[in-house]
Design an enzyme around this catalytic site. Sequence first.
Site, PDB file in Angstrom:
ATOM      1  N   TRP A  91      28.269  46.639  28.828  1.00  0.00           N
ATOM      2  CA  TRP A  91      27.624  45.392  28.388  1.00  0.00           C
ATOM      3  C   TRP A  91      26.974  44.728  29.590  1.00  0.00           C
ATOM      4  CZ3 TRP A  91      30.450  47.274  24.496  1.00  0.00           C
ATOM      5  CH2 TRP A  91      30.195  46.832  23.203  1.00  0.00           C
ATOM      6  N   ASN A  92      25.855  44.074  29.326  1.00  0.00           N
ATOM      7  CA  ASN A  92      25.022  43.526  30.396  1.00  0.00           C
ATOM      8  C   ASN A  92      25.731  42.476  31.258  1.00  0.00           C
ATOM      9  OD1 ASN A  92      23.020  41.926  31.719  1.00  0.00           O
ATOM     10  ND2 ASN A  92      21.451  42.710  30.357  1.00  0.00           N
TER      11      ASN A  92
ATOM     12  N   ASP B 102      28.716  41.306  31.115  1.00  0.00           N
ATOM     13  CA  ASP B 102      30.075  41.717  31.514  1.00  0.00           C
ATOM     14  C   ASP B 102      30.016  42.462  32.840  1.00  0.00           C
ATOM     15  OD1 ASP B 102      29.975  41.613  28.464  1.00  0.00           O
ATOM     16  OD2 ASP B 102      32.132  41.799  28.758  1.00  0.00           O
TER      17      ASP B 102
ATOM     18  N   TYR C  91      32.926  52.195  17.669  1.00  0.00           N
ATOM     19  CA  TYR C  91      32.163  50.944  17.771  1.00  0.00           C
ATOM     20  C   TYR C  91      31.059  50.894  16.725  1.00  0.00           C
ATOM     21  CZ  TYR C  91      29.420  47.084  19.511  1.00  0.00           C
ATOM     22  OH  TYR C  91      28.749  45.880  19.603  1.00  0.00           O
TER      23      TYR C  91
ATOM     24  N   GLN D  50      20.781  39.973  27.179  1.00  0.00           N
ATOM     25  CA  GLN D  50      21.940  39.077  27.289  1.00  0.00           C
ATOM     26  C   GLN D  50      21.668  38.131  28.462  1.00  0.00           C
ATOM     27  OE1 GLN D  50      25.739  41.152  27.582  1.00  0.00           O
ATOM     28  NE2 GLN D  50      26.504  40.084  25.777  1.00  0.00           N
TER      29      GLN D  50
ATOM     30  N   GLY E 297      25.093  35.963  24.085  1.00  0.00           N
ATOM     31  CA  GLY E 297      26.424  36.272  24.620  1.00  0.00           C
ATOM     32  C   GLY E 297      27.496  35.402  23.998  1.00  0.00           C
TER      33      GLY E 297
ATOM     34  N   ASP F 277      28.450  34.810  20.538  1.00  0.00           N
ATOM     35  CA  ASP F 277      28.066  35.367  19.246  1.00  0.00           C
ATOM     36  C   ASP F 277      28.104  34.399  18.054  1.00  0.00           C
ATOM     37  OD1 ASP F 277      28.342  37.360  21.108  1.00  0.00           O
ATOM     38  OD2 ASP F 277      29.456  38.724  19.835  1.00  0.00           O
TER      39      ASP F 277
ATOM     40  N   ARG G 143      37.605  36.531  14.362  1.00  0.00           N
ATOM     41  CA  ARG G 143      36.278  37.152  14.507  1.00  0.00           C
ATOM     42  C   ARG G 143      35.268  36.466  13.585  1.00  0.00           C
ATOM     43  NH1 ARG G 143      35.375  40.338  18.727  1.00  0.00           N
ATOM     44  NH2 ARG G 143      33.688  41.271  17.521  1.00  0.00           N
TER      45      ARG G 143
ATOM     46  N   GLU H  60      40.696  38.360  26.491  1.00  0.00           N
ATOM     47  CA  GLU H  60      39.246  38.172  26.360  1.00  0.00           C
ATOM     48  C   GLU H  60      38.904  36.678  26.435  1.00  0.00           C
ATOM     49  OE1 GLU H  60      37.781  39.804  22.705  1.00  0.00           O
ATOM     50  OE2 GLU H  60      35.671  39.505  23.226  1.00  0.00           O
TER      51      GLU H  60
END
Length: 429
Positions: free
Chosen positions: A34-35, A37, A82, A103, A162, A164, A197, A394
């Site tokens: 991921w960018n 991250d 995924y 991102q 980023g 969401d 989520r 997270e």
Amino acid sequence: MSDLDLDTTARTILTENDQGGYTIPTKGLYPYQWNWDSVFVALGFATFDPDRAWREIEMLFEGQWRDGMVPHILFRKDDPSYFPGPSVWGTDGGPIPSSGHSQPPVAASVVRDLVEADPSKTTLQRAAALLPKLMAWHRWYLAYRDPDNLGVLAVIHPWESGRDNLPDWDAALAAVDVKDIGPYERKDTSHVDPSMRPHKEDYDRYLSIVAACRKVGWDPAEVARSCPFFVADPGVTFIFLKANRDLLNLAERLGQESEAAEIRGWIARMEEGAKRLWNEDLKAHVALDLRTGKQTNGISSASFLASYAGLTDDLTLSALQAHFDRIAAKVRYMTPSYDPDHACYEPLRYWRGPVWAMINYMIARGFAEAGDFARSERVRRDTAALIETGGFAEYFSPVDGTGAGGGSFSWTAAIWLAWASPSRANKAA
Ligand code: GLC
């Protein structure tokens, strides 16, 4: 666990999530590069393996598209755990299969940090090799996320921000027609608790936006013109403004005068444009739906990035400080991703309330840059306490510090090492 043990665990997390030059956010839930991250991860590696820190960013730029865009996910190998994977995105813009949008552009800022930590000849050479790539990415942002020259950057998808499922996207997302998506099976809810989520109605629309962009072949000008979602984001805008200041510093250091002049123009454009995001009733910067002209009505953690972007005038700073103190009286841990006084606040649902370590890092840097060391240090101490309590999660509940989402999370480990850990506290920000 002692703080020194946490330092060791954090290094182990990064090493174990390392796929040979790039790092996945966490096993299971996010099995690709991921960018943003990766860029935060580079800060963590820099504390014990600077070469590996550079490699992380260089590998991210290996996926840069021909038009300059740096994708939000690089699918270096197919992983059926995924969704949505490469076949759903249907892109063809770069050398590595990828998602179709970007991102937040934190990379230039971290490259500058790496250079400042070690301004040796080798380091400067690596920065010089990245400079044209960073320039191309920033030009892409200005051309296709600010096509009308407003000085604010839009996101074409909530995922591009980023952040969401931020409440700021709700109204614009509700206006997206659900179409062209067919039946699908989410994978995120089988890895982590579904109650934390995004909802299914949100997911249908996330995929409908992807389908709409795929239909126009991800042509960037066409996406900017017709994408059903086009919302100016204070998060991306402020991160970009700060990144431009850092890019300018790099260009000057490397003697690239024409680039430097170009970047100075970008900074002036963004400083002026940021005023459009100021909500006079709330006294904070908010999102702005560029299709309807409507501002959103809530304060998010990105509102606190104004100082990080260098907007440290008295009016902005004192408004932020007042909001900070009001919110700090409501929650135990700063900084919730959404205002606890807002009806949409949910302390454990992803970007609707939880605290994220890397956002705290940027907020704290901003306060420090504005000379507010007390609030900066408060944010650092809270981040350290969250990790000491909730582990390398997270994200965290601002109310009681519960760690949630994926575990052994790379950017949480990286931010611990680079800034939050008491062993680093004196060196960072
Ligand atoms: C989620 C987050 C995003 C992050 C990604 C990988 O989609 O919202 O910011 O980059 O997970 O960690």
